[in-house]
Design a protein around this motif. Sequence first.
Motif, PDB file in Angstrom:
ATOM      1  N   LEU A   1       0.840  -1.193   0.000  1.00 37.65           N
ATOM      2  CA  LEU A   1       0.000   0.000   0.000  1.00 37.65           C
ATOM      3  C   LEU A   1       0.881   1.251   0.000  1.00 37.65           C
ATOM      4  N   LYS A   2       1.971   1.180   0.735  1.00 37.97           N
ATOM      5  CA  LYS A   2       2.819   2.369   0.910  1.00 37.97           C
ATOM      6  C   LYS A   2       3.593   2.731  -0.359  1.00 37.97           C
ATOM      7  N   ARG A   3       3.785   1.779  -1.265  1.00 36.07           N
ATOM      8  CA  ARG A   3       4.574   2.049  -2.473  1.00 36.07           C
ATOM      9  C   ARG A   3       3.734   2.661  -3.605  1.00 36.07           C
ATOM     10  N   VAL A   4       2.471   2.889  -3.339  1.00 40.96           N
ATOM     11  CA  VAL A   4       1.591   3.501  -4.343  1.00 40.96           C
ATOM     12  C   VAL A   4       1.641   5.019  -4.174  1.00 40.96           C
ATOM     13  N   ALA A   5       2.166   5.706  -5.174  1.00 40.06           N
ATOM     14  CA  ALA A   5       2.219   7.164  -5.128  1.00 40.06           C
ATOM     15  C   ALA A   5       0.810   7.736  -5.279  1.00 40.06           C
ATOM     16  N   GLU A   6       0.608   8.927  -4.747  1.00 36.21           N
ATOM     17  CA  GLU A   6      -0.714   9.546  -4.786  1.00 36.21           C
ATOM     18  C   GLU A   6      -1.219   9.721  -6.212  1.00 36.21           C
ATOM     19  N   VAL A   7      -0.329  10.107  -7.123  1.00 35.83           N
ATOM     20  CA  VAL A   7      -0.739  10.279  -8.513  1.00 35.83           C
ATOM     21  C   VAL A   7      -1.137   8.945  -9.133  1.00 35.83           C
ATOM     22  N   GLU A   8      -0.462   7.861  -8.740  1.00 39.73           N
ATOM     23  CA  GLU A   8      -0.813   6.521  -9.231  1.00 39.73           C
ATOM     24  C   GLU A   8      -2.172   6.096  -8.681  1.00 39.73           C
ATOM     25  N   ARG A   9      -2.386   6.383  -7.402  1.00 33.42           N
ATOM     26  CA  ARG A   9      -3.653   6.012  -6.766  1.00 33.42           C
ATOM     27  C   ARG A   9      -4.839   6.696  -7.446  1.00 33.42           C
ATOM     28  N   LYS A  10      -4.698   7.998  -7.686  1.00 36.82           N
ATOM     29  CA  LYS A  10      -5.787   8.747  -8.326  1.00 36.82           C
ATOM     30  C   LYS A  10      -6.047   8.255  -9.740  1.00 36.82           C
ATOM     31  N   ARG A  11      -4.959   7.981 -10.483  1.00 31.51           N
ATOM     32  CA  ARG A  11      -5.117   7.518 -11.857  1.00 31.51           C
ATOM     33  C   ARG A  11      -5.804   6.157 -11.909  1.00 31.51           C
ATOM     34  N   LYS A  12      -5.409   5.263 -11.001  1.00 29.98           N
ATOM     35  CA  LYS A  12      -5.997   3.921 -10.976  1.00 29.98           C
ATOM     36  C   LYS A  12      -7.475   3.961 -10.602  1.00 29.98           C
ATOM     37  N   ILE A  13      -7.813   4.781  -9.626  1.00 29.77           N
ATOM     38  CA  ILE A  13      -9.214   4.907  -9.216  1.00 29.77           C
ATOM     39  C   ILE A  13     -10.059   5.445 -10.361  1.00 29.77           C
ATOM     40  N   LYS A  14      -9.510   6.419 -11.086  1.00 29.97           N
ATOM     41  CA  LYS A  14     -10.237   6.967 -12.234  1.00 29.97           C
ATOM     42  C   LYS A  14     -10.465   5.901 -13.293  1.00 29.97           C
ATOM     43  N   GLU A  15      -9.424   5.114 -13.580  1.00 25.81           N
ATOM     44  CA  GLU A  15      -9.538   4.030 -14.561  1.00 25.81           C
ATOM     45  C   GLU A  15     -10.590   3.016 -14.114  1.00 25.81           C
ATOM     46  N   TRP A  16     -10.568   2.689 -12.828  1.00 24.44           N
ATOM     47  CA  TRP A  16     -11.506   1.710 -12.269  1.00 24.44           C
ATOM     48  C   TRP A  16     -12.949   2.200 -12.395  1.00 24.44           C
ATOM     49  N   LYS A  17     -13.169   3.458 -12.045  1.00 27.33           N
ATOM     50  CA  LYS A  17     -14.529   4.010 -12.125  1.00 27.33           C
ATOM     51  C   LYS A  17     -15.020   4.038 -13.564  1.00 27.33           C
ATOM     52  N   ARG A  18     -14.147   4.376 -14.491  1.00 30.43           N
ATOM     53  CA  ARG A  18     -14.535   4.400 -15.909  1.00 30.43           C
ATOM     54  C   ARG A  18     -14.867   2.990 -16.387  1.00 30.43           C
ATOM     55  N   ALA A  19     -14.080   2.030 -15.940  1.00 33.53           N
ATOM     56  CA  ALA A  19     -14.343   0.643 -16.333  1.00 33.53           C
ATOM     57  C   ALA A  19     -15.684   0.164 -15.777  1.00 33.53           C
ATOM     58  N   ARG A  20     -15.989   0.548 -14.555  1.00 34.27           N
ATOM     59  CA  ARG A  20     -17.268   0.156 -13.960  1.00 34.27           C
ATOM     60  C   ARG A  20     -18.451   0.760 -14.712  1.00 34.27           C
ATOM     61  N   ARG A  21     -18.304   2.011 -15.153  1.00 35.43           N
ATOM     62  CA  ARG A  21     -19.368   2.663 -15.925  1.00 35.43           C
ATOM     63  C   ARG A  21     -19.587   1.927 -17.246  1.00 35.43           C
ATOM     64  N   ALA A  22     -18.486   1.574 -17.900  1.00 36.82           N
ATOM     65  CA  ALA A  22     -18.581   0.847 -19.165  1.00 36.82           C
ATOM     66  C   ALA A  22     -19.230  -0.507 -18.940  1.00 36.82           C
ATOM     67  N   GLU A  23     -18.875  -1.149 -17.853  1.00 35.75           N
ATOM     68  CA  GLU A  23     -19.414  -2.469 -17.526  1.00 35.75           C
ATOM     69  C   GLU A  23     -20.938  -2.421 -17.373  1.00 35.75           C
ATOM     70  N   LYS A  24     -21.437  -1.388 -16.703  1.00 38.01           N
ATOM     71  CA  LYS A  24     -22.884  -1.263 -16.493  1.00 38.01           C
ATOM     72  C   LYS A  24     -23.629  -1.116 -17.816  1.00 38.01           C
ATOM     73  N   ILE A  25     -23.059  -0.328 -18.727  1.00 37.28           N
ATOM     74  CA  ILE A  25     -23.695  -0.119 -20.026  1.00 37.28           C
ATOM     75  C   ILE A  25     -23.759  -1.424 -20.810  1.00 37.28           C
ATOM     76  N   ILE A  26     -22.641  -2.138 -20.845  1.00 37.12           N
ATOM     77  CA  ILE A  26     -22.572  -3.378 -21.625  1.00 37.12           C
ATOM     78  C   ILE A  26     -23.431  -4.465 -20.989  1.00 37.12           C
ATOM     79  N   GLU A  27     -23.463  -4.519 -19.664  1.00 31.98           N
ATOM     80  CA  GLU A  27     -24.306  -5.504 -18.986  1.00 31.98           C
ATOM     81  C   GLU A  27     -25.783  -5.259 -19.273  1.00 31.98           C
ATOM     82  N   ALA A  28     -26.185  -3.973 -19.306  1.00 25.04           N
ATOM     83  CA  ALA A  28     -27.584  -3.639 -19.610  1.00 25.04           C
ATOM     84  C   ALA A  28     -27.934  -4.058 -21.033  1.00 25.04           C
ATOM     85  N   ALA A  29     -27.009  -3.853 -21.963  1.00 25.66           N
ATOM     86  CA  ALA A  29     -27.234  -4.271 -23.349  1.00 25.66           C
ATOM     87  C   ALA A  29     -27.314  -5.788 -23.447  1.00 25.66           C
TER      88      ALA A  29
END
Length: 264
Positions: free
Chosen positions: A81-109
């Motif tokens: 946990l400690k080796r994750v830089a703040e900029v890496e953490r924010k970028r990963k969370i953003k990627e994760w949230k975008r992936a979840r949004r895409a997942e919801k759209i495709i699952e609904a289809a």
Amino acid sequence: MLKKEGLPSINELCIATVDKIFELGAYVKLDEYGGLEAYLPWNEVSSKWVRNIREVIREGQKVVVKVIRVDRKKNQVDVSLKRVAEVERKRKIKEWKRARRAEKIIEAAAKKLGANLDEAYSEVWLKLEGVYGDVLAGLEEASVTGAEALRKAGVPDRWIEALMEEIPKHIRVKQVRVAGRLIMMTYEPDGVYRIREIFKSLAEVPGEGITIKMYTEGAPRYVVELIGNDYKVLEATLSELVSKAETLGKKLGVSISFERIKLG
């Protein structure tokens, strides 16, 4: 659909859910790897000294971790946990949230089509990821340019209609505006009709996806506002409008000048 195969790689950033906390460390589940268990050692929790590991993490908490050891024979993964830089953490969370949004759209289809998630993954997810890198980026492109963005990625026709129905429910396209002021003057007795003819011609200029608004601030000042998704396209269209207005003005005996309006 977010499940990755196999084991993560060294230095890979992963979204994890804290599962069990002990005195000397914790076990987390890697969300993107189907809940694969990974060990978070006590000395990898924080770069600062802490009396109790629970001061930093708690059960059920979502965290971004970095993979530091992988034993493929034993199927074991250690993370930090400690080796994750703040900029890496924010970028990963953003990627994760975008992936979840895409997942919801495709699952609904998929639900509309009666398709399973394995089919959705192979026929839609991987296709969009291969062309756009980010699956949501492909869906966002479809929201702006239409179904052709999906066909370009190789998405089968049977998915396209269902996806195009779902996309507007989840993706709101950010619109931009440009505006300018036309100062039109004529001393001809039928000047009002001449200016009206210019307006009619200008209304035909904007292409698909562009909304035009024209209104008076009080003669001889008239505002032209363009609304769309692409700032550069709007700028080019506004220039075309002004050029056409000036050409028509010369033919109709209407003097025209133009000034930009800054929009807040």
